[in-house]
Design an enzyme around this catalytic site. Structure first.
Site, PDB file in Angstrom:
ATOM      1  N   ALA A 128       0.762  -1.302   0.023  1.00 45.54           N
ATOM      2  CA  ALA A 128      -0.202  -0.209   0.068  1.00 45.54           C
ATOM      3  C   ALA A 128       0.953   1.129  -0.093  1.00 45.54           C
ATOM      4  O   ALA A 128       1.959   1.212   0.592  1.00 45.54           O
ATOM      5  CB  ALA A 128      -0.777   0.089   1.249  1.00 45.54           C
ATOM      6  N   PRO A 129       0.582   2.442  -0.659  1.00 46.54           N
ATOM      7  CA  PRO A 129      -0.819   2.444  -1.271  1.00 46.54           C
ATOM      8  C   PRO A 129      -0.806   2.041  -2.754  1.00 46.54           C
ATOM      9  O   PRO A 129      -1.897   2.288  -3.649  1.00 46.54           O
ATOM     10  CB  PRO A 129      -1.125   4.054  -1.306  1.00 46.54           C
ATOM     11  N   GLY A 130       0.143   1.422  -3.403  1.00 48.70           N
ATOM     12  CA  GLY A 130       0.101   0.837  -4.401  1.00 48.70           C
ATOM     13  C   GLY A 130       0.904   1.215  -5.641  1.00 48.70           C
ATOM     14  O   GLY A 130       0.879   0.728  -6.809  1.00 48.70           O
ATOM     15  N   GLY A 131       1.914   2.006  -5.484  1.00 43.69           N
ATOM     16  CA  GLY A 131       2.558   2.602  -6.498  1.00 43.69           C
ATOM     17  C   GLY A 131       3.251   1.409  -7.295  1.00 43.69           C
ATOM     18  O   GLY A 131       3.313   1.421  -8.428  1.00 43.69           O
ATOM     19  N   LYS A 132       3.957   0.699  -6.460  1.00 46.99           N
ATOM     20  CA  LYS A 132       4.879  -0.308  -7.114  1.00 46.99           C
ATOM     21  C   LYS A 132       4.132  -1.511  -7.284  1.00 46.99           C
ATOM     22  O   LYS A 132       4.425  -2.049  -8.419  1.00 46.99           O
ATOM     23  CB  LYS A 132       6.164  -0.536  -6.036  1.00 46.99           C
ATOM     24  N   ASP A 150      -0.082  -5.672   3.074  1.00 44.63           N
ATOM     25  CA  ASP A 150       0.597  -4.699   3.947  1.00 44.63           C
ATOM     26  C   ASP A 150      -0.600  -4.839   5.531  1.00 44.63           C
ATOM     27  O   ASP A 150      -1.549  -5.281   5.302  1.00 44.63           O
ATOM     28  CB  ASP A 150      -0.386  -3.171   3.201  1.00 44.63           C
ATOM     29  N   ASP A 177       0.652  -8.644   8.903  1.00 41.30           N
ATOM     30  CA  ASP A 177       2.131  -8.275   9.138  1.00 41.30           C
ATOM     31  C   ASP A 177       3.023  -9.211   8.223  1.00 41.30           C
ATOM     32  O   ASP A 177       2.776 -10.328   8.006  1.00 41.30           O
ATOM     33  CB  ASP A 177       2.457  -8.728  10.431  1.00 41.30           C
ATOM     34  N   ASP A 194       9.897  -3.215  -0.318  1.00 40.26           N
ATOM     35  CA  ASP A 194      10.301  -1.783  -0.249  1.00 40.26           C
ATOM     36  C   ASP A 194       9.956  -1.662   1.379  1.00 40.26           C
ATOM     37  O   ASP A 194       8.892  -1.378   1.986  1.00 40.26           O
ATOM     38  CB  ASP A 194       8.938  -1.300  -0.857  1.00 40.26           C
ATOM     39  N   CYS A 247      13.978   4.264   1.273  1.00 44.67           N
ATOM     40  CA  CYS A 247      14.115   5.515   0.801  1.00 44.67           C
ATOM     41  C   CYS A 247      14.829   6.233   2.263  1.00 44.67           C
ATOM     42  O   CYS A 247      14.643   7.221   2.620  1.00 44.67           O
ATOM     43  CB  CYS A 247      12.549   6.440   0.829  1.00 44.67           C
TER      44      CYS A 247
END
Lengths: 322, 179
Positions: A128-132, A150, A177, A194, A247
């Site tokens: 989530a939120p689903g970009g990748k 998620d 989890d 990620d 990141c």
């Protein structure tokens, strides 16, 4: 704090002294100066064309007709830098129709490293939120299956909304989890992790992180990252791939995690074709890392115009049975 | 707890009727062959759209109950299937229940507004009063679903600012509720 330069950076840019000290020890004073200076300016807005619904040429033409300026990006043909926004990029008809996703260009790299194929089962451990996840699905042309995990109820709603908006149908989503990934009972061809991180590379987007994250946070998150990568690798098929990303520029959340994984599991770090980016560090905090970790990719705001970012591709050489 | 299961005979019947309404029987058959559909039943009952691989993965391998599968095609309410946003781009390709609206009306429609007479550019043949239709813009993007409130033959006779298409659902939902 060892030098006047470091003290100046702390004062001028409002960082915790220990953060600047760490940056200098990893990257040197000159690179640190350039990096913290670059963190003062947010990266340019970038969008990823959703190739499930429209071609990148058509999208460019449509948005340019509305007054946006779109510039191509070298390493990914479906991505654009967007300048000159005559209206909010998140409220155009093209956005609502699912023709693009507003996403940092650094975020595209883990999916490109993953190289999704149509017939695969791929797990996104923090979907989530689903970009990748939507990017993976687009690369798979809505074939195969993407398993999205998620833990957050709110973020799962955003994920579902984005899947619908972008017309992504090849997903099964679990609110759980990701450390309990073995509960699913499947082995994946590929996994994207990620990982939750300190966000030490996000200072340009969220300046509060300059002072609100300290080394204790990083250590706590590093433990979680080890647990997640360990859980993921155990659910990978032999010769499968796991792409790890954060990141953050902190070696404690990146190279140290990968080095620990190399020591703990039968994996190797794969060399990628993206040589325009910086390599992984081979030493930090007086520790020497496995030489293959230089195959990892680092992105910096002052060098690549992105947030601070780390990603690498791991291959599992033998399946792990527990 | 959401229960994921195959469609019952009655649900199959309702689904078939709805598909036939939107795309006719031959396209309906094609859609059923191309995609897989599954029911998710909790407090509400949804029809989910996915691909064959994913359904096979779910039925043969998965041992834990999911949060969702694929995307929502529609929602069963009483004895009806209400098509939603996830179905739009698939139905749009094969339906003749289309009404094209002007660029000015597009933005208003995306803010949940209904459509007035002067905003209608084109109406497909075979649409009659009370029909549910897919609203498209002049670039052929599906914007949502509306209900035609009058007979198409009466459109020229209505005042220009009279509402003639009721907004049922539109893509603006993704901004209003989807975030």
């Amino acid at each position: 704090m060892s030098s006047l330069d470091e003290k100046d950076l702390v004062k001028k840019y409002q960082y915790l002294p220990e953060t600047i000290e760490r940056f200098v020890s990893f990257f040197g004073i000159e690179e640190t100066k350039k990096m913290v200076q670059a963190y003062e300016t947010p990266p340019k807005t970038t969008i990823r064309c959703n190739t499930l619904k429209i071609t990148s040429g058509e999208l460019k033409q449509r948005l340019e007709e509305k007054g946006f300026t779109l510039e191509k990006i070298d390493f990914y043909k479906s991505g654009f830098v967007v300048d000159n926004n005559p209206l909010p990029l998140g409220a155009t008809t093209e956005y609502l129709a699912g023709y693009y996703f507003i996403q940092s260009k650094a975020s595209w790299l883990p999916v490109l490293l993953l190289e999704p194929s149509e017939d695969e089962v791929i797990i996104d451990m923090a979907a989530a939120p689903g970009g990748k996840a939507t990017h993976i699905a687009a690369e798979m042309n809505n074939k195969g299956t993407v398993i999205c995990l998620d833990i957050s109820r709110e973020r799962m709603k955003s994920l579902r909304s984005n899947l619908t908006r972008l017309g992504v149908i090849n997903t099964i989503c679990f609110r759980m989890d990701s450390r309990d990934i073995s509960d699913l009972g499947i082995k994946a061809d590929k996994i994207l992790l990620d990982a939750p991180c300190s966000g030490e590379g996000l200072m340009a987007i969220d300046p509060t992180r300059k002072k609100e994250r300290n080394i204790e946070d990083i250590r706590r998150l590093a433990q979680l990252q080890k647990e997640l990568i360990s859980a993921g690798l155990k659910e990978l098929k032999k010769n499968g791939f796991l792409v790890y990303a954060t990141c953050s520029t902190a070696p404690e959340e990146n190279e140290e995690i990968i080095n620990w994984a190399i020591d703990s599991f039968p994996i190797k770090v794969i060399k990628t074709k993206y040589e325009e980016f910086s390599p992984g560090l081979t030493k930090a905090n007086e520790k020497q890392f496995h030489p293959s970790i230089k195959n990892a990719i680092r992105l910096f705001p002052h060098k690549h115009g992105t947030e601070g970012f780390f990603t690498c591709k791991l291959k599992l050489l033998e399946s792990i049975n527990e | 707890m959401i229960n994921f299961r195959e469609l019952s005979e009655k649900e199959e019947e309702i689904f078939e009727e709805e598909l036939e309404y939107w795309v006719g029987s031959s396209h309906s058959k094609n859609l059923r062959g191309k995609y897989s559909f599954i029911i998710a039943e909790g407090k509400w009952k949804e029809l989910l759209l996915t691909n064959h691989n994913t359904i096979n993965m779910f039925t043969e391998n998965i041992i834990k109950n999911p949060y969702s599968i694929g995307i929502s095609f529609g929602e069963f309410k009483k004895n009806a299937l209400l098509i939603n946003l996830g179905a739009l781009s698939i139905l749009k390709k094969n339906t003749n229940k289309l009404i094209t609206i002007s660029d000015e009306a597009e933005q208003l429609f995306l803010y949940k507004r209904s459509i007035i007479t002067s905003s209608v550019i084109e109406i497909s043949k075979q649409i009659t009063k009370g029909d549910k239709v897919i609203i498209i813009n002049q670039k052929k993007d599906a914007l949502g679903i509306g209900e035609l409130l009058i007979q198409p033959s009466e459109i020229g006779k209505q005042p220009k600012n009279e509402f003639i298409i009721r907004n049922i659902i539109d893509l603006g939902w993704f901004l209003r509720k989807g975030k």
